[in-house]
Write a protein that holds these residues in place. Structure first.
Motif, short mmCIF file in Angstrom:
data_model
loop_
_atom_site.label_atom_id
_atom_site.label_comp_id
_atom_site.label_asym_id
_atom_site.label_seq_id
_atom_site.Cartn_x
_atom_site.Cartn_y
_atom_site.Cartn_z
N PHE A 231 0.03 29.32 5.41
CA PHE A 231 -1.01 28.41 5.19
C PHE A 231 -2.15 28.23 6.21
CE2 PHE A 231 -2.15 23.88 6.62
CZ PHE A 231 -2.98 23.55 5.43
N THR A 232 -3.12 28.19 5.68
CA THR A 232 -4.56 28.13 6.45
C THR A 232 -5.11 26.44 6.07
OG1 THR A 232 -4.99 30.38 6.38
CG2 THR A 232 -6.70 28.95 6.86
N GLY A 233 -5.13 25.92 7.16
CA GLY A 233 -5.64 24.68 6.87
C GLY A 233 -5.47 23.70 8.03
N SER A 234 -5.53 22.58 7.84
CA SER A 234 -5.53 21.31 8.98
C SER A 234 -3.94 21.50 9.95
CB SER A 234 -5.93 20.23 8.73
OG SER A 234 -4.93 19.78 7.87
N THR A 235 -4.21 21.14 10.97
CA THR A 235 -2.72 20.98 11.51
C THR A 235 -1.92 19.77 11.09
OG1 THR A 235 -3.95 21.72 13.84
CG2 THR A 235 -2.00 20.43 14.11
N GLU A 236 -2.79 18.59 10.78
CA GLU A 236 -1.84 17.55 10.19
C GLU A 236 -1.24 17.98 9.26
OE1 GLU A 236 -3.04 12.99 8.25
OE2 GLU A 236 -4.66 14.42 8.89
N VAL A 237 -2.13 18.89 8.15
CA VAL A 237 -1.13 19.18 6.93
C VAL A 237 -0.14 20.11 7.11
CG1 VAL A 237 -1.32 20.47 4.71
CG2 VAL A 237 -2.98 18.68 5.35
N GLY A 257 -6.01 24.09 12.82
CA GLY A 257 -7.27 23.75 13.35
C GLY A 257 -7.75 24.45 14.67
N GLY A 258 -8.90 24.25 14.78
CA GLY A 258 -9.55 24.68 16.19
C GLY A 258 -10.41 23.72 16.84
N ASN A 259 -10.51 24.09 18.26
CA ASN A 259 -11.42 23.18 18.93
C ASN A 259 -12.22 24.00 19.93
OD1 ASN A 259 -13.05 21.36 20.13
ND2 ASN A 259 -11.48 20.04 20.69
N ALA A 260 -12.87 25.15 19.35
CA ALA A 260 -13.21 26.25 20.27
C ALA A 260 -14.12 25.99 21.42
CB ALA A 260 -13.64 27.42 19.39
N PRO A 261 -13.90 26.17 22.67
CA PRO A 261 -14.78 26.22 23.75
C PRO A 261 -15.81 27.51 23.88
CG PRO A 261 -12.65 27.01 24.66
CD PRO A 261 -12.60 26.64 23.15
N PHE A 402 -5.47 22.18 20.91
CA PHE A 402 -5.81 23.38 20.11
C PHE A 402 -5.89 24.84 20.93
CE2 PHE A 402 -7.40 19.89 17.49
CZ PHE A 402 -6.60 19.98 16.45
N GLY A 403 -5.67 25.58 20.29
CA GLY A 403 -5.59 27.28 21.13
C GLY A 403 -5.98 28.20 20.12
N LEU A 404 -7.13 28.28 19.12
CA LEU A 404 -7.19 29.31 18.25
C LEU A 404 -8.05 30.30 19.10
CD1 LEU A 404 -6.80 30.48 15.47
CD2 LEU A 404 -8.70 29.23 14.85
N VAL A 405 -9.28 30.04 19.48
CA VAL A 405 -10.08 31.10 19.76
C VAL A 405 -11.03 30.13 20.96
CG1 VAL A 405 -12.09 30.54 18.02
CG2 VAL A 405 -12.12 32.68 19.09
N ALA A 406 -11.46 31.24 22.02
CA ALA A 406 -12.76 30.63 22.86
C ALA A 406 -13.47 31.88 22.99
CB ALA A 406 -12.10 30.53 24.29
N VAL A 445 -2.52 29.49 19.27
CA VAL A 445 -1.36 29.15 19.92
C VAL A 445 -1.44 27.59 20.00
CG1 VAL A 445 -1.10 31.32 21.31
CG2 VAL A 445 -2.51 29.45 22.27
N LYS A 446 -0.52 27.04 20.76
CA LYS A 446 -0.53 25.48 20.71
C LYS A 446 -0.47 24.87 19.33
CE LYS A 446 -3.59 24.81 23.87
NZ LYS A 446 -4.50 24.14 25.13
N GLN A 447 -1.51 23.86 18.87
CA GLN A 447 -1.36 23.20 17.97
C GLN A 447 -2.44 23.92 16.93
OE1 GLN A 447 0.40 20.29 17.13
NE2 GLN A 447 1.34 20.71 19.10
#
Length: 474
Positions: A231-237, A257-261, A402-406, A445-447
């Motif tokens: 699955f690719t999509g939101s963390t909630e789903v 999901g992501g929240n990239a710094p 979140f912990g997708l990319v930085a 990683v993480k959420q």
């Protein structure tokens, strides 16, 4: 363009055949640039999902026994077909998703590369034969297809997120059921026709466009014969899907999901940092899980960085967001930041007229409690904050679930490696705003999820490992 739309299949794809949904229902696909309906496609029902399960299960044993080279050749032919028809595939994607034609062409190239990469990986599914360290006996380790899979793709990259899952599944010898996003089903339906032309056997792939994900997904995941879900999509789903997979212990790949710094240190090349910022922020108009979401800049260079970024962002031609809901979410997050004291150096509001447009925006003086620093904006907005030390930068970067990319910009190699290793993300862009690569493992990683797509690691997600203990008389 009507001729292009007319050529695209608009039915459900099951057992190698195109057919209407069980009840004959259909739903509309909208062009986000002008809010007009492009066409209607079949709206899959739970009966269609059950039929897709039976088709995938029936085809699994024969497909799983197919020669590795044959699977690879099917993928290679699919890559060639995508390459030959890149312009047409890009135009279709632009129509249903809204990204500009140049970005759509880039996605077609990226998407096709997964087929080429996994065509080569198909023949490298290897095991091992080894002596038992304890003495007599041998260990034989082999890899086998995990079995029928459910693949759920998002609307923002309707081709690439499909090939990134289909490529390794085909290479591994798994049958597949795909649930494409309701907002962008045409690219996946077109891809199914292309794979059929490339020689994919009947029953190996099913495609179920639907207005109700749960109506299609729930019966599939409830069947214990389905052994894998990606699955690719939101963390909630994603969390809800994990719960659905738990009873049957299906394997999962979750790209959430992501929240990239985006960290810019005082020794960074400002030219490179600003160029990288626009690339990381504006790819797909910001509607990307790897889009830079928060810009943390050393205080000594922040003013100049903002000046240059504002100049660049002001010159960007706005593309439409996917729908009114997404545009309103971007507006809500920007308005919240402005109400809390942030300032917009450019943009800061939706654009008037038809289509779901929001002006490319740069925000400064963003307070720590602004929602836009904690929620994924998924739009063309760059909020900028400052830091004074490396530890402070890392603390700001890590202040998210979140912990997708930085992204890290510095000319100090020691710092680049030190910061890159300390960041709790699955991927890091060092002095680059672009990390996606078919030959590299993509995931967080993480959420932001677990599992990897692409690279050497991608095919392992679709393979089970079997160990045979051999008694051998010395």
């Amino acid at each position: 363009m009507n001729e292009l739309i007319d050529r695209v299949p608009k039915q459900i794809f099951l057992a190698g055949k195109w057919q209407d949904s069980a009840d004959g229902s259909r739903f509309g696909v909208q062009d986000p640039s002008n809010e007009e309906q492009l066409c209607e496609v079949a709206d899959a029902q739970d009966a269609d999902a059950r039929a897709a399960i039976e088709a995938a299960v029936a085809a699994q044993d024969e497909w799983g026994a197919t020669a590795l080279r044959e699977r690879g050749e099917i993928l290679r032919r699919a890559w060639q077909l995508m390459t030959d028809r890149a312009d047409e595939l890009a135009r279709l994607m632009t129509l249903e998703m809204g990204k500009n034609l140049e970005e759509s062409k880039a996605e077609v190239t990226y998407a096709a590369e997964f087929f080429r990469w996994f065509s080569e990986e198909a023949v490298r599914i290897e095991g091992r034969y080894a002596r038992n360290p304890a003495g007599a006996g041998r260990m034989l380790v082999s890899k086998h297809p995990v079995g029928p899979c459910l693949l759920i793709t998002p609307w923002n990259f309707p081709l690439a997120m499909g090939t990134r899952k289909l490529g390794p599944a085909i290479a591994a010898g798994c049958t597949m059921i795909v649930k494409p996003a309701q907002l962008t089903p045409l690219s996946m339906l077109n891809l199914a026709a292309l794979l059929q032309e490339a020689g994919l056997p009947d029953g190996v792939l099913g495609v179920l466009p639907s207005t109700s994900a749960s109506r299609v997904v729930s019966p599939v995941l409830a069947d214990p014969r389905i052994r894998k879900m990606s699955f690719t999509g939101s963390t909630e789903v994603g969390r809800k899907l994990v719960e659905q997979c738990a009873p049957n212990l299906q394997r999962m790949s979750m790209e959430l999901g992501g929240n990239a710094p985006f960290l810019v240190f005082d020794d960074a090349s400002l030219d490179d940092a600003v160029t990288g910022a626009v690339t990381a922020k504006m790819r797909n108009n910001g509607e990307s899980c790897v889009a830079a979401n928060r810009f943390h800049v050393h205080s000594s260079i922040a003013d100049e960085f903002v000046r240059r970024l504002t100049e660049k962002m002001s010159a960007v031609h706005a593309d439409p967001l996917i729908n009114a809901g997404q545009r309103d979410k971007v507006r809500e997050l920007v308005d919240d930041a402005l109400e809390r004291g942030a300032h917009a150096t450019t943009g800061g509001k939706p654009l008037a007229g038809k289509g779901f447009y929001y002006a490319p925006t740069v925000l400064t003086d963003v307070p720590p409690d602004a929602r836009i620093l904690h929620e994924e904006v998924f739009g063309p907005v760059a909020p900028v904050t400052t830091f004074d030390s490396e530890d402070q930068a890392l603390a700001l970067a890590g202040d998210t679930e979140f912990g997708l990319v930085a992204y890290v910009f510095t000319r100090n190699l020691d710092r680049a490696l030190r910061v890159g290793e300390r960041l709790r993300t699955g991927m890091v862009g060092l002095n680059t705003g672009l990390v996606s690569n078919a030959a590299a493992p993509f995931g967080g990683v993480k959420q932001s999820g677990f599992g990897r797509e692409g690279g050497d690691e991608g095919i392992d997600e679709y393979l089970d490992v079997k160990y045979l203990a051999l008694a051998l008389k010395e």
